[in-house]
Scaffold this active site. Structure first.
Site, PDB file in Angstrom:
ATOM      1  N   LEU A  91      74.210  76.552  17.344  1.00  0.00           N
ATOM      2  CA  LEU A  91      75.308  76.335  18.296  1.00  0.00           C
ATOM      3  C   LEU A  91      74.881  76.092  19.737  1.00  0.00           C
ATOM      4  CD1 LEU A  91      77.929  78.884  16.914  1.00  0.00           C
ATOM      5  CD2 LEU A  91      77.752  76.425  16.467  1.00  0.00           C
ATOM      6  N   ASP A  92      73.595  75.979  19.997  1.00  0.00           N
ATOM      7  CA  ASP A  92      73.151  75.568  21.332  1.00  0.00           C
ATOM      8  C   ASP A  92      71.878  74.729  21.220  1.00  0.00           C
ATOM      9  OD1 ASP A  92      73.328  75.285  24.070  1.00  0.00           O
ATOM     10  OD2 ASP A  92      72.327  77.177  24.523  1.00  0.00           O
ATOM     11  N   LEU A  93      71.878  73.820  20.255  1.00  0.00           N
ATOM     12  CA  LEU A  93      70.730  72.933  20.081  1.00  0.00           C
ATOM     13  C   LEU A  93      70.680  71.906  21.210  1.00  0.00           C
ATOM     14  CD1 LEU A  93      71.052  72.273  16.251  1.00  0.00           C
ATOM     15  CD2 LEU A  93      69.187  73.519  17.371  1.00  0.00           C
ATOM     16  N   THR A 131      76.179  74.027  25.448  1.00  0.00           N
ATOM     17  CA  THR A 131      75.782  73.060  26.476  1.00  0.00           C
ATOM     18  C   THR A 131      76.600  71.788  26.269  1.00  0.00           C
ATOM     19  OG1 THR A 131      73.553  73.996  26.478  1.00  0.00           O
ATOM     20  CG2 THR A 131      73.827  71.808  27.465  1.00  0.00           C
TER      21      THR A 131
END
Length: 245
Positions: A91-93, A131
């Protein structure tokens, strides 16, 4: 390395990361060695990784040819496919969270936003957690998310590696703006579909399709064309089926 925090939200994320670290033992994922507290300040002790991030690598190199990008793509997709097989979403790649001790052996880090997919209907997150440039629409607006949210982020990362920039947003569809082999271009386009039902179901699907292209070292061309729309290939329209499984 040791990371400390004092905020309530960060403490909760640290605790969640520590638990996930115990289950995500993979050579392509930065390992959590210990969790504890120094006085009132909790900390995580993590694996030390020498080398740049994918972000700094892209800043130095600019866009990459497919044969240059493939070893890194293969490595981080294998790690993500492992996480997805355990029901864990990152969920924040983004390029900042992919470490490169070598281009052939990347490591995923920063699972602070990671969640375990515990129910068939997906997860609900706070709006804006992540992001923005790499967030799927459903994640950006605080809707339910599943593995396909990570697939979207991978699509943006692949685009950026090959085109040297993130894709522009042309409502309602994101347009792939670089020319590579049609199979790769179509796959990137499907990964960054606004509708999650039209995306590949999880990282393992991406890996299974890209592996033959990687082994054949498919060359990319240098010409950029913002209006390029590759032909649809058979089979890709069904990749989003059973995505909640």
């Amino acid at each position: 390395s040791i990371v400390m925090t004092t905020s309530v939200l960060s403490v909760r994320r640290f605790a969640a990361s520590a638990e996930l670290g115990k289950s995500l033992v993979h050579e392509g994922i930065v390992q959590v060695h210990d969790v504890g507290a120094h006085g009132d300040v909790p900390f995580l002790a993590m694996e030390w990784v020498e080398g740049p991030t994918l972000r700094s690598h892209l800043v130095d190199r600019g866009k990459l040819a497919w044969e240059e990008a493939w070893p890194t793509v293969n490595g981080f997709l294998q790690a993500l496919a492992f996480a997805h097989s355990k029901g864990v979403l990152h969920l924040d790649l983004k390029p900042e969270n992919i470490l490169l001790p070598s281009p052939e052996k990347p490591k995923l880090c920063d699972f602070d936003l990671a969640r375990v997919l515990a129910k068939p209907g997906g997860l609900s997150l706070l709006e804006g957690a992540g992001t923005p440039d790499y967030m799927a629409p459903e994640q950006r607006w605080g809707g339910e998310v599943d593995r396909r949210a990570d697939v979207y982020a991978v699509g943006v990362i692949l685009y950026e590696m090959l085109a040297g920039r993130i894709p522009g947003r042309r409502s309602p569809t994101l347009h792939v703006g670089f020319k590579v082999a049609a199979s790769i271009s179509v796959l990137v386009e499907s990964a960054i579909e606004e509708d999650p039902a039209k995306r590949p179901a999880h990282a393992g699907v991406l890996l299974s399709i890209l592996t033959p292209a990687g082994k054949s070292r498919v060359p990319s061309t240098k010409r950029l064309d913002a209006d390029f729309r590759p032909p649809k290939l058979p089979g890709l329209s069904s990749l989003g089926k059973n995505a909640r499984g």
